[in-house]
Scaffold this motif. Structure first.
Motif, PDB file in Angstrom:
ATOM      1  N   ALA A   9       0.809  -1.090  -0.098  1.00 49.80           N
ATOM      2  CA  ALA A   9       0.085   0.007  -0.224  1.00 49.80           C
ATOM      3  C   ALA A   9       0.853   1.385  -0.166  1.00 49.80           C
ATOM      4  N   LEU A 160      -4.592   4.803   5.625  1.00 45.08           N
ATOM      5  CA  LEU A 160      -4.178   3.564   5.023  1.00 45.08           C
ATOM      6  C   LEU A 160      -4.754   2.558   6.235  1.00 45.08           C
ATOM      7  N   ARG A 161      -5.670   1.384   5.919  1.00 43.24           N
ATOM      8  CA  ARG A 161      -5.804   0.587   6.880  1.00 43.24           C
ATOM      9  C   ARG A 161      -5.511  -0.843   6.276  1.00 43.24           C
ATOM     10  N   ASP A 163      -4.391  -3.103   3.654  1.00 50.15           N
ATOM     11  CA  ASP A 163      -4.307  -3.157   2.290  1.00 50.15           C
ATOM     12  C   ASP A 163      -5.436  -2.196   1.779  1.00 50.15           C
ATOM     13  N   GLN A 164      -6.231  -1.306   2.556  1.00 58.93           N
ATOM     14  CA  GLN A 164      -7.166  -0.427   2.127  1.00 58.93           C
ATOM     15  C   GLN A 164      -6.550   0.870   2.068  1.00 58.93           C
ATOM     16  N   ARG A 166      -7.352   5.158   1.491  1.00 57.97           N
ATOM     17  CA  ARG A 166      -8.438   6.172   1.181  1.00 57.97           C
ATOM     18  C   ARG A 166      -7.672   7.259   1.040  1.00 57.97           C
ATOM     19  N   ARG A 319     -14.722   6.956  -5.018  1.00 61.00           N
ATOM     20  CA  ARG A 319     -15.704   6.285  -4.457  1.00 61.00           C
ATOM     21  C   ARG A 319     -16.984   6.882  -5.140  1.00 61.00           C
TER      22      ARG A 319
END
Length: 380
Positions: A9, A160-161, A163-164, A166, A319
Protein backbone atom coordinates in the motif's frame (compact mmCIF):
# COMPACT_ATOMS: atom_id res chain seq x y z
CA UNK A 1 20.55 4.07 1.47
CA UNK A 2 16.83 3.37 1.84
CA UNK A 3 15.92 -0.27 2.39
CA UNK A 4 13.47 -1.92 -0.01
CA UNK A 5 9.90 -1.38 1.32
CA UNK A 6 7.65 -4.42 1.56
CA UNK A 7 4.28 -2.79 2.40
CA UNK A 8 2.49 -2.71 -0.97
CA UNK A 9 0.00 0.00 0.00
CA UNK A 10 2.93 2.36 0.66
CA UNK A 11 4.19 1.88 -2.88
CA UNK A 12 0.73 2.42 -4.35
CA UNK A 13 -0.12 5.60 -2.43
CA UNK A 14 3.29 7.33 -2.32
CA UNK A 15 3.21 8.95 -5.82
CA UNK A 16 -0.22 10.52 -5.20
CA UNK A 17 0.92 11.84 -1.81
CA UNK A 18 4.07 13.32 -3.34
CA UNK A 19 1.96 15.22 -5.86
CA UNK A 20 -0.39 16.45 -3.12
CA UNK A 21 2.37 17.82 -0.89
CA UNK A 22 4.24 19.36 -3.82
CA UNK A 23 1.11 21.26 -4.87
CA UNK A 24 0.39 22.51 -1.36
CA UNK A 25 4.03 23.40 -0.78
CA UNK A 26 3.98 25.56 -3.90
CA UNK A 27 0.84 27.35 -2.70
CA UNK A 28 2.22 28.07 0.77
CA UNK A 29 5.58 29.17 -0.63
CA UNK A 30 3.82 31.54 -3.02
CA UNK A 31 1.91 33.11 -0.16
CA UNK A 32 5.07 33.48 1.93
CA UNK A 33 4.34 31.55 5.12
CA UNK A 34 7.88 31.34 6.51
CA UNK A 35 10.26 28.40 6.37
CA UNK A 36 8.76 25.31 4.78
CA UNK A 37 10.26 21.83 4.54
CA UNK A 38 10.89 20.82 0.94
CA UNK A 39 8.14 18.61 -0.50
CA UNK A 40 9.10 14.94 -0.02
CA UNK A 41 9.68 12.55 -2.89
CA UNK A 42 7.56 9.46 -3.47
CA UNK A 43 10.55 7.26 -2.62
CA UNK A 44 10.96 8.87 0.80
CA UNK A 45 7.26 8.68 1.55
CA UNK A 46 7.11 5.03 0.58
CA UNK A 47 10.01 4.20 2.88
CA UNK A 48 8.58 6.15 5.82
CA UNK A 49 5.10 4.65 5.49
CA UNK A 50 6.61 1.18 5.19
CA UNK A 51 8.55 1.50 8.46
CA UNK A 52 5.57 3.00 10.29
CA UNK A 53 3.24 0.23 9.14
CA UNK A 54 5.49 -2.57 10.37
CA UNK A 55 6.10 -0.68 13.62
CA UNK A 56 2.32 -0.45 14.14
CA UNK A 57 2.13 -4.26 14.28
CA UNK A 58 4.71 -4.52 17.07
CA UNK A 59 4.02 -4.31 20.80
CA UNK A 60 6.08 -2.83 23.61
CA UNK A 61 5.18 -4.25 27.02
CA UNK A 62 1.96 -5.59 25.54
CA UNK A 63 0.82 -2.27 24.05
CA UNK A 64 0.79 -1.25 20.37
CA UNK A 65 2.58 2.00 19.51
CA UNK A 66 0.78 5.30 18.96
CA UNK A 67 3.24 7.57 17.18
CA UNK A 68 3.22 10.73 15.10
CA UNK A 69 6.12 11.18 12.67
CA UNK A 70 6.99 14.53 11.09
CA UNK A 71 9.26 14.55 8.05
CA UNK A 72 11.35 17.71 8.38
CA UNK A 73 14.74 19.13 9.27
CA UNK A 74 15.08 20.26 12.93
CA UNK A 75 15.84 23.80 11.73
CA UNK A 76 12.27 24.01 10.39
CA UNK A 77 10.72 22.99 13.72
CA UNK A 78 9.83 25.37 16.54
CA UNK A 79 11.86 24.68 19.71
CA UNK A 80 12.73 21.08 18.84
CA UNK A 81 14.02 18.56 21.36
CA UNK A 82 17.24 17.17 19.88
CA UNK A 83 18.80 13.80 20.62
CA UNK A 84 22.58 13.83 21.06
CA UNK A 85 22.91 11.36 18.18
CA UNK A 86 20.67 10.23 15.37
CA UNK A 87 18.66 7.04 15.64
CA UNK A 88 18.09 4.90 12.61
CA UNK A 89 14.42 4.75 11.62
CA UNK A 90 13.35 1.14 12.10
CA UNK A 91 10.17 -0.54 13.42
CA UNK A 92 12.06 -1.66 16.53
CA UNK A 93 13.30 1.84 17.34
CA UNK A 94 9.83 3.33 16.81
CA UNK A 95 8.17 0.80 19.11
CA UNK A 96 10.80 1.50 21.80
CA UNK A 97 10.29 5.28 21.59
CA UNK A 98 6.49 5.15 21.37
CA UNK A 99 5.74 5.33 25.14
CA UNK A 100 7.62 8.64 25.37
CA UNK A 101 5.74 10.35 22.54
CA UNK A 102 2.15 9.13 22.93
CA UNK A 103 0.95 12.51 24.23
CA UNK A 104 -1.05 14.39 21.55
CA UNK A 105 0.89 17.13 19.80
CA UNK A 106 4.32 15.51 20.04
CA UNK A 107 5.94 14.34 16.81
CA UNK A 108 9.07 12.31 16.29
CA UNK A 109 11.22 14.34 13.91
CA UNK A 110 12.42 12.35 10.91
CA UNK A 111 15.22 13.49 8.63
CA UNK A 112 17.04 11.83 5.76
CA UNK A 113 20.44 11.83 4.10
CA UNK A 114 22.42 9.59 1.77
CA UNK A 115 22.33 6.81 4.41
CA UNK A 116 18.56 6.81 4.75
CA UNK A 117 15.90 7.94 7.21
CA UNK A 118 16.75 8.78 10.81
CA UNK A 119 15.12 10.20 13.95
CA UNK A 120 16.69 13.41 15.25
CA UNK A 121 14.38 14.20 18.21
CA UNK A 122 10.86 15.53 18.79
CA UNK A 123 8.84 18.60 17.84
CA UNK A 124 5.60 20.00 19.19
CA UNK A 125 5.18 22.64 16.47
CA UNK A 126 5.67 21.89 12.78
CA UNK A 127 5.20 24.23 9.81
CA UNK A 128 2.20 24.06 7.49
CA UNK A 129 2.26 21.37 4.80
CA UNK A 130 4.89 19.39 6.70
CA UNK A 131 4.31 15.68 6.02
CA UNK A 132 2.97 14.05 9.20
CA UNK A 133 2.25 10.34 9.53
CA UNK A 134 0.27 9.14 12.53
CA UNK A 135 0.15 5.53 13.71
CA UNK A 136 -3.36 5.29 15.18
CA UNK A 137 -3.60 1.57 15.89
CA UNK A 138 -2.15 -1.66 14.48
CA UNK A 139 -2.34 -1.45 10.69
CA UNK A 140 -4.04 1.98 10.67
CA UNK A 141 -2.01 4.99 9.45
CA UNK A 142 -3.16 8.55 8.74
CA UNK A 143 -1.26 10.99 6.53
CA UNK A 144 -1.92 14.63 7.43
CA UNK A 145 -0.47 18.12 7.65
CA UNK A 146 -1.05 21.14 9.84
CA UNK A 147 -3.66 23.60 8.68
CA UNK A 148 -2.13 26.74 7.25
CA UNK A 149 -4.11 28.98 9.63
CA UNK A 150 -3.08 26.91 12.68
CA UNK A 151 -6.69 26.52 13.88
CA UNK A 152 -8.14 23.25 15.08
CA UNK A 153 -6.78 19.84 14.15
CA UNK A 154 -4.57 18.75 11.28
CA UNK A 155 -6.01 18.21 7.80
CA UNK A 156 -6.15 14.56 6.81
CA UNK A 157 -4.78 13.62 3.41
CA UNK A 158 -5.05 9.83 3.31
CA UNK A 159 -5.97 6.88 5.51
CA UNK A 160 -4.33 3.47 5.16
CA UNK A 161 -5.84 0.49 6.92
CA UNK A 162 -3.98 -2.67 5.95
CA UNK A 163 -4.40 -3.00 2.19
CA UNK A 164 -7.19 -0.39 2.05
CA UNK A 165 -6.23 3.09 0.82
CA UNK A 166 -8.52 6.12 1.09
CA UNK A 167 -7.26 9.44 -0.25
CA UNK A 168 -9.30 12.47 0.76
CA UNK A 169 -10.92 14.30 -2.14
CA UNK A 170 -10.47 17.86 -0.90
CA UNK A 171 -11.76 19.48 -4.09
CA UNK A 172 -15.15 17.85 -4.65
CA UNK A 173 -15.56 15.67 -1.51
CA UNK A 174 -16.01 12.63 -3.75
CA UNK A 175 -18.99 14.25 -5.48
CA UNK A 176 -17.51 15.40 -8.80
CA UNK A 177 -20.08 13.35 -10.69
CA UNK A 178 -22.95 14.32 -8.37
CA UNK A 179 -23.36 18.13 -8.36
CA UNK A 180 -26.88 17.91 -6.93
CA UNK A 181 -25.58 15.94 -3.95
CA UNK A 182 -22.68 18.31 -3.49
CA UNK A 183 -25.12 21.21 -3.31
CA UNK A 184 -27.10 19.44 -0.58
CA UNK A 185 -24.16 19.17 1.82
CA UNK A 186 -23.54 21.67 4.62
CA UNK A 187 -20.09 23.25 4.69
CA UNK A 188 -17.68 20.41 5.50
CA UNK A 189 -14.24 21.66 4.44
CA UNK A 190 -11.60 19.15 3.36
CA UNK A 191 -9.02 21.65 2.21
CA UNK A 192 -6.84 23.71 4.58
CA UNK A 193 -7.27 27.47 4.38
CA UNK A 194 -4.62 29.81 3.09
CA UNK A 195 -1.96 31.28 5.39
CA UNK A 196 -3.03 34.53 7.03
CA UNK A 197 -6.72 33.62 7.10
CA UNK A 198 -8.68 32.25 10.03
CA UNK A 199 -11.53 29.96 9.12
CA UNK A 200 -13.80 28.30 11.64
CA UNK A 201 -14.85 24.82 10.60
CA UNK A 202 -17.34 24.49 13.44
CA UNK A 203 -19.16 21.52 11.92
CA UNK A 204 -15.92 19.57 11.51
CA UNK A 205 -14.76 20.47 15.03
CA UNK A 206 -18.15 19.41 16.42
CA UNK A 207 -17.76 16.09 14.63
CA UNK A 208 -14.34 15.59 16.21
CA UNK A 209 -15.69 16.47 19.66
CA UNK A 210 -18.55 14.00 19.25
CA UNK A 211 -16.21 11.27 18.10
CA UNK A 212 -13.68 11.91 20.86
CA UNK A 213 -15.78 10.60 23.77
CA UNK A 214 -16.20 7.22 22.06
CA UNK A 215 -19.78 6.65 23.25
CA UNK A 216 -21.51 7.46 20.00
CA UNK A 217 -23.92 10.36 19.62
CA UNK A 218 -26.61 12.09 17.58
CA UNK A 219 -26.61 15.85 16.97
CA UNK A 220 -29.50 17.61 15.22
CA UNK A 221 -28.95 21.02 13.61
CA UNK A 222 -32.31 22.77 13.18
CA UNK A 223 -33.33 26.15 11.70
CA UNK A 224 -33.13 29.01 14.22
CA UNK A 225 -36.42 30.56 15.28
CA UNK A 226 -38.49 27.56 14.20
CA UNK A 227 -40.29 25.00 16.34
CA UNK A 228 -41.16 22.64 13.46
CA UNK A 229 -38.46 20.19 14.58
CA UNK A 230 -40.45 19.46 17.74
CA UNK A 231 -42.97 17.45 15.68
CA UNK A 232 -40.20 14.87 15.19
CA UNK A 233 -39.28 14.70 18.90
CA UNK A 234 -41.05 12.79 21.67
CA UNK A 235 -42.58 15.19 24.21
CA UNK A 236 -41.57 16.23 26.74
CA UNK A 237 -37.95 17.02 25.90
CA UNK A 238 -35.43 15.08 27.97
CA UNK A 239 -33.20 17.98 29.03
CA UNK A 240 -34.31 21.34 27.58
CA UNK A 241 -32.13 24.41 28.18
CA UNK A 242 -33.49 27.81 29.16
CA UNK A 243 -32.02 30.02 27.94
CA UNK A 244 -30.22 28.33 25.07
CA UNK A 245 -26.45 27.88 25.51
CA UNK A 246 -25.03 30.32 22.97
CA UNK A 247 -21.28 30.44 23.68
CA UNK A 248 -20.38 29.18 20.19
CA UNK A 249 -22.72 31.68 18.53
CA UNK A 250 -21.38 34.55 20.68
CA UNK A 251 -17.76 33.71 19.82
CA UNK A 252 -18.55 33.45 16.11
CA UNK A 253 -20.13 36.91 16.30
CA UNK A 254 -16.96 38.37 17.84
CA UNK A 255 -15.34 41.01 15.60
CA UNK A 256 -11.81 39.93 16.59
CA UNK A 257 -10.96 36.36 15.57
CA UNK A 258 -7.20 36.69 15.36
CA UNK A 259 -6.03 36.22 18.93
CA UNK A 260 -5.22 32.75 20.25
CA UNK A 261 -7.59 33.06 23.24
CA UNK A 262 -10.54 33.41 20.88
CA UNK A 263 -9.59 30.23 19.04
CA UNK A 264 -9.11 28.26 22.23
CA UNK A 265 -12.34 29.58 23.75
CA UNK A 266 -14.23 28.50 20.65
CA UNK A 267 -12.71 25.02 20.76
CA UNK A 268 -13.62 24.78 24.46
CA UNK A 269 -17.23 25.75 23.73
CA UNK A 270 -17.41 23.17 20.96
CA UNK A 271 -16.02 20.52 23.33
CA UNK A 272 -18.77 21.32 25.83
CA UNK A 273 -21.50 20.82 23.23
CA UNK A 274 -19.81 17.67 21.95
CA UNK A 275 -19.80 16.27 25.47
CA UNK A 276 -23.60 16.46 25.74
CA UNK A 277 -23.92 14.14 22.74
CA UNK A 278 -22.60 11.30 24.95
CA UNK A 279 -25.96 11.34 26.78
CA UNK A 280 -28.51 8.87 25.41
CA UNK A 281 -30.80 10.58 22.91
CA UNK A 282 -30.28 13.46 20.49
CA UNK A 283 -28.64 16.82 21.16
CA UNK A 284 -30.49 19.70 19.47
CA UNK A 285 -28.58 22.72 18.17
CA UNK A 286 -29.73 25.56 15.92
CA UNK A 287 -27.93 26.21 12.63
CA UNK A 288 -26.47 29.23 14.48
CA UNK A 289 -24.97 26.78 17.02
CA UNK A 290 -27.26 27.60 19.96
CA UNK A 291 -27.78 24.54 22.18
CA UNK A 292 -31.50 23.98 22.82
CA UNK A 293 -31.72 20.53 24.41
CA UNK A 294 -30.06 17.15 24.83
CA UNK A 295 -31.29 13.63 25.58
CA UNK A 296 -34.17 14.11 23.11
CA UNK A 297 -35.93 11.09 21.58
CA UNK A 298 -36.46 11.18 17.81
CA UNK A 299 -39.76 9.90 16.41
CA UNK A 300 -41.36 9.78 12.97
CA UNK A 301 -43.62 12.76 12.33
CA UNK A 302 -47.30 11.82 12.50
CA UNK A 303 -48.10 12.45 8.83
CA UNK A 304 -44.76 11.15 7.50
CA UNK A 305 -43.71 7.81 6.00
CA UNK A 306 -40.71 5.64 6.91
CA UNK A 307 -37.45 6.21 5.04
CA UNK A 308 -37.10 3.51 2.40
CA UNK A 309 -33.86 4.57 0.67
CA UNK A 310 -30.97 6.97 1.02
CA UNK A 311 -27.86 7.84 -0.96
CA UNK A 312 -24.46 7.29 0.70
CA UNK A 313 -21.24 9.07 -0.29
CA UNK A 314 -17.75 9.60 1.12
CA UNK A 315 -15.10 12.34 0.50
CA UNK A 316 -12.68 9.83 -1.00
CA UNK A 317 -11.17 9.82 -4.47
CA UNK A 318 -12.63 7.06 -6.63
CA UNK A 319 -15.71 6.33 -4.49
CA UNK A 320 -19.17 6.37 -6.08
CA UNK A 321 -22.54 7.23 -4.57
CA UNK A 322 -24.63 4.22 -3.53
CA UNK A 323 -28.35 3.82 -2.93
CA UNK A 324 -29.00 1.72 0.17
CA UNK A 325 -31.76 0.92 2.62
CA UNK A 326 -31.33 2.89 5.89
CA UNK A 327 -31.03 -0.35 7.88
CA UNK A 328 -27.86 -1.21 5.95
CA UNK A 329 -26.21 2.12 6.72
CA UNK A 330 -25.93 1.79 10.50
CA UNK A 331 -27.78 1.23 13.76
CA UNK A 332 -30.58 2.98 15.59
CA UNK A 333 -28.87 6.39 15.65
CA UNK A 334 -28.44 6.29 11.86
CA UNK A 335 -32.07 5.28 11.39
CA UNK A 336 -33.23 8.09 13.69
CA UNK A 337 -31.03 10.64 11.89
CA UNK A 338 -32.26 9.56 8.46
CA UNK A 339 -35.91 9.73 9.56
CA UNK A 340 -35.44 13.13 11.18
CA UNK A 341 -33.90 14.66 8.04
CA UNK A 342 -36.53 12.93 5.89
CA UNK A 343 -39.21 14.68 7.95
CA UNK A 344 -37.34 17.97 8.55
CA UNK A 345 -35.77 18.96 5.24
CA UNK A 346 -34.10 22.08 6.65
CA UNK A 347 -32.28 20.10 9.32
CA UNK A 348 -28.89 18.38 9.34
CA UNK A 349 -28.05 15.37 11.52
CA UNK A 350 -24.60 14.25 12.66
CA UNK A 351 -24.08 10.68 13.87
CA UNK A 352 -20.99 9.34 15.63
CA UNK A 353 -20.77 5.57 15.96
CA UNK A 354 -18.97 3.82 18.79
CA UNK A 355 -16.77 2.12 16.19
CA UNK A 356 -15.45 5.50 14.98
CA UNK A 357 -17.60 5.96 11.87
CA UNK A 358 -19.14 9.39 11.39
CA UNK A 359 -21.98 10.38 9.06
CA UNK A 360 -23.62 13.68 8.15
CA UNK A 361 -27.25 13.44 7.02
CA UNK A 362 -28.86 16.16 4.89
CA UNK A 363 -31.75 16.42 2.45
CA UNK A 364 -31.14 16.44 -1.31
CA UNK A 365 -33.94 18.50 -2.82
CA UNK A 366 -33.07 17.50 -6.37
CA UNK A 367 -33.04 13.77 -5.68
CA UNK A 368 -35.78 13.93 -3.03
CA UNK A 369 -33.67 11.62 -0.86
CA UNK A 370 -31.77 11.71 2.40
CA UNK A 371 -28.07 12.12 1.68
CA UNK A 372 -25.71 10.32 4.09
CA UNK A 373 -22.11 11.57 3.77
CA UNK A 374 -19.50 9.58 5.73
CA UNK A 375 -16.66 11.83 6.90
CA UNK A 376 -14.70 9.65 9.35
CA UNK A 377 -11.78 9.78 6.89
CA UNK A 378 -11.47 13.47 7.85
CA UNK A 379 -11.54 12.88 11.60
CA UNK A 380 -8.95 10.19 12.39
Amino acid sequence: MLSEPTYLAARIVAPALAVHFAQHWAEVARLGSGIQPAPPTATLLEALIDVAFWASLRREEGRPPRISLALLDPTAASQPLLFSHRLRLTPQVLSKLAPAVEHPGIHLGVGYDEEGLYIWGTASQVPPVCFVLEVVEPGLLVVKHRRADGFGKFSNVAVLRGDQIRIVDEETQGLADYPTLQASLPAIPCRASEPGSVTVDVLLELARAMRAHGRGGLLLLVPPGSAAWRTSIVAPLGYPLAPAYNSIAALLASPDRTHRDWQQNLLDAIEIVGGFTAVDGATVLTRHYELLAFGAKVTRRAESTPVEQLVVTEPVIGRSAALVHPAKNGGTRHLAAAQFVHDQHEAVALVASQDGNFTVFSWSENMQLVHAHRIDVLLL
